[in-house]
Design an enzyme around this catalytic site. Sequence first.
Site, short mmCIF file in Angstrom:
data_model
loop_
_atom_site.label_atom_id
_atom_site.label_comp_id
_atom_site.label_asym_id
_atom_site.label_seq_id
_atom_site.Cartn_x
_atom_site.Cartn_y
_atom_site.Cartn_z
N SER A 49 30.33 47.75 34.29
CA SER A 49 29.52 46.83 34.14
C SER A 49 29.94 45.73 35.25
O SER A 49 28.87 44.76 35.48
CB SER A 49 29.53 46.06 33.00
N GLY A 51 31.93 44.36 39.17
CA GLY A 51 32.72 44.92 40.55
C GLY A 51 32.52 46.36 41.03
O GLY A 51 31.31 46.71 41.07
N TYR A 52 33.47 47.09 41.52
CA TYR A 52 33.08 48.22 41.86
C TYR A 52 32.64 49.39 41.11
O TYR A 52 31.91 50.26 41.47
CB TYR A 52 34.65 48.78 42.69
N LEU A 138 38.11 51.31 35.80
CA LEU A 138 38.59 50.32 34.91
C LEU A 138 39.49 49.30 35.40
O LEU A 138 40.63 49.53 36.25
CB LEU A 138 39.40 51.13 33.71
N ALA A 139 39.37 48.12 35.07
CA ALA A 139 40.51 47.11 35.29
C ALA A 139 40.63 46.39 34.07
O ALA A 139 39.74 45.64 33.82
CB ALA A 139 39.94 46.28 36.63
N TYR A 223 44.14 50.19 45.58
CA TYR A 223 44.24 49.18 46.64
C TYR A 223 45.39 49.27 47.37
O TYR A 223 46.57 49.47 46.54
CB TYR A 223 44.04 47.61 46.24
N TYR A 233 51.44 43.43 45.46
CA TYR A 233 50.52 44.21 44.77
C TYR A 233 51.20 45.71 45.37
O TYR A 233 51.59 46.44 44.21
CB TYR A 233 49.14 44.40 45.87
N VAL A 271 37.80 42.72 48.04
CA VAL A 271 36.53 42.00 47.45
C VAL A 271 37.01 40.86 46.29
O VAL A 271 37.79 41.23 45.48
CB VAL A 271 35.37 42.77 47.27
N THR A 273 36.45 40.13 42.80
CA THR A 273 35.92 40.72 41.36
C THR A 273 36.77 39.89 40.41
O THR A 273 37.58 39.19 40.69
CB THR A 273 36.25 42.17 41.26
P1 NAI Z 1 36.14 44.42 37.12
O1 NAI Z 1 37.22 43.49 36.47
O2 NAI Z 1 35.12 43.84 38.06
O3 NAI Z 1 35.69 45.47 36.59
C1 NAI Z 1 36.19 45.97 35.35
C2 NAI Z 1 35.36 47.04 34.50
O4 NAI Z 1 36.12 47.63 33.34
C3 NAI Z 1 34.21 46.32 33.78
O5 NAI Z 1 33.19 47.16 34.04
C4 NAI Z 1 34.90 46.32 32.34
O6 NAI Z 1 33.91 46.19 31.50
C5 NAI Z 1 35.64 47.39 32.15
N1 NAI Z 1 36.45 47.39 31.21
C6 NAI Z 1 37.83 46.55 31.10
N2 NAI Z 1 38.44 47.00 30.09
C7 NAI Z 1 37.77 48.08 29.45
C8 NAI Z 1 38.07 48.72 28.20
N3 NAI Z 1 39.06 48.58 27.54
N4 NAI Z 1 36.87 49.84 27.75
C9 NAI Z 1 36.03 49.92 28.68
N5 NAI Z 1 35.53 49.13 29.67
C10 NAI Z 1 36.61 48.23 29.97
O7 NAI Z 1 37.39 45.11 38.42
P2 NAI Z 1 37.16 45.78 39.76
O8 NAI Z 1 37.93 44.92 40.79
O9 NAI Z 1 35.77 46.25 40.18
O10 NAI Z 1 38.44 47.12 39.45
C11 NAI Z 1 37.88 48.34 39.30
C12 NAI Z 1 39.03 49.13 40.10
O11 NAI Z 1 38.83 48.91 41.46
C13 NAI Z 1 40.21 49.04 39.55
O12 NAI Z 1 40.83 50.09 39.75
C14 NAI Z 1 40.94 47.97 40.81
O13 NAI Z 1 42.27 48.04 40.98
C15 NAI Z 1 40.13 48.57 41.94
N6 NAI Z 1 40.02 48.07 43.14
C16 NAI Z 1 39.70 46.65 43.23
C17 NAI Z 1 39.62 45.89 44.50
C18 NAI Z 1 39.35 44.50 44.41
O14 NAI Z 1 39.44 43.80 45.40
N7 NAI Z 1 38.72 43.89 43.53
C19 NAI Z 1 40.14 46.57 45.66
C20 NAI Z 1 40.47 47.93 45.67
C21 NAI Z 1 40.44 48.47 44.26
#
Ligand code: NAI
Length: 388
Positions: A49, A51-52, A138-139, A223, A233, A271, A273
């Site tokens: 929903s 971010g990535y 998931l985050a 990351y 990190y 990025v 998020t």
């Molecule tokens: P985000 O916070 O934007 O997205 C998290 C997603 O997980 C959302 O869709 C949320 O609804 C869902 N979520 C969280 N807890 C949940 C649960 N208990 N049950 C169901 N859904 C749940 O995070 P982002 O940044 O997109 O992170 C996603 C992945 O990308 C992570 O593994 C993060 O470490 C990785 N990542 C992020 C980077 C960044 O700069 N933001 C860089 C490289 C990797």
Amino acid sequence: MIIEPKVRNFICLTAHPIGCASAVNRQIEYVKSQPPIEGPKRALIIGASTGYGLASRIAITFGLQADTIGVMLEKPSRGKRTATAGFYNNKAFEEAARSEGRVAITINDDAFSKECKDQTIAAIKEHLGQVDLIIYSLAAPRRTDADGTTWSSVIKPTGETFVGKTLNLSDNTVDTATLEPATDEEVEATIKVMGGEDWSDWLYALQNAGVLADNAVTIAYSYIGPEMTHAIYRDGSIGQAKKDLYRTADQLRDEFSDKNLTARVSVNKAVVTQASAAIPSVSLYISVLYKLMKEEGTHEGCIQQMHRLLAEKIFGENGVLLDENGLIRMDDWEMKPELQAQIKDIWQRISTENIDELADVDGYWEDFYNMFGFHLPDVDYTADVTDY
Ligand code: NAI
């Protein structure tokens, strides 16, 4: 109701439904402006929903022309409280996908739970039959197991206290962040929440239900980042969880070899998020990175990253492209040595006095507000919103 941003530290307590829809539609337009991608047609996105994960789902739906099931944990509106941004994003995404004849079903439940996995599997059986692409994005701040045990993930160094430059989000000054090291229990809990165990549980649940297709591809995200963020990190509590994710990818390929499963971790670019905004030092690093990459013309947001991941690194002419450690490197442009040398130099010099000149703090905040549906150019924020 007139909906305005209410920012507290690294989170915005409100979200704008029309703004979120506009931000989602911008991502869809980007993917549609690119050549189509050949690949799987039935995908599951866990963490779909924001971010990535959201960007992955958009790139999969409009780039691969695939049908999708998404899993998220988002809150609908209640009284005068708006829904969470992810809730609005998802609504806009589903509408757009369905209007083009794509299946787009979303399960709003705790991904760690058995109930959520069961519900998702039932939806796959009903709408897709099987899945051949599974994205794990998931985050989550915490995880509760069936027996009621709850683990909370922490962003802390391990071993030594971390002292480093950071962006103070309340007044845009350069500050010093000091963080005590995580305890062994905290590291263990972070691995439980953000490591590979649940990713593996999902694959087994899909396999046992007969909905995992042969030759499927599954990707989880990580990351690594530059030296100045390593203590917080890569070598910190979250980094230990990511190492667990790498081990899980190896195990999954091994354990599902008869299905010819491709299980890999993609190391993505930093990025803004909701997850990254909470990490000290990373916000300042992102602001410097954005400035230099925008000047260089190589800046990417979530959607550009996820489109390039599918089009070039996974389903491109040469198949899955890996580095010497078996990782997909979407941070290839971010980690270019010349760029990192420039960032290192800036890092030593950056202070409150010169931050406007050396970093793109406005770009950081623009992405931040956009995540919650604010500051979109085509939205009239003075208009009364009745449907929220
Ligand atoms: P985000 O916070 O934007 O997205 C998290 C997603 O997980 C959302 O869709 C949320 O609804 C869902 N979520 C969280 N807890 C949940 C649960 N208990 N049950 C169901 N859904 C749940 O995070 P982002 O940044 O997109 O992170 C996603 C992945 O990308 C992570 O593994 C993060 O470490 C990785 N990542 C992020 C980077 C960044 O700069 N933001 C860089 C490289 C990797």
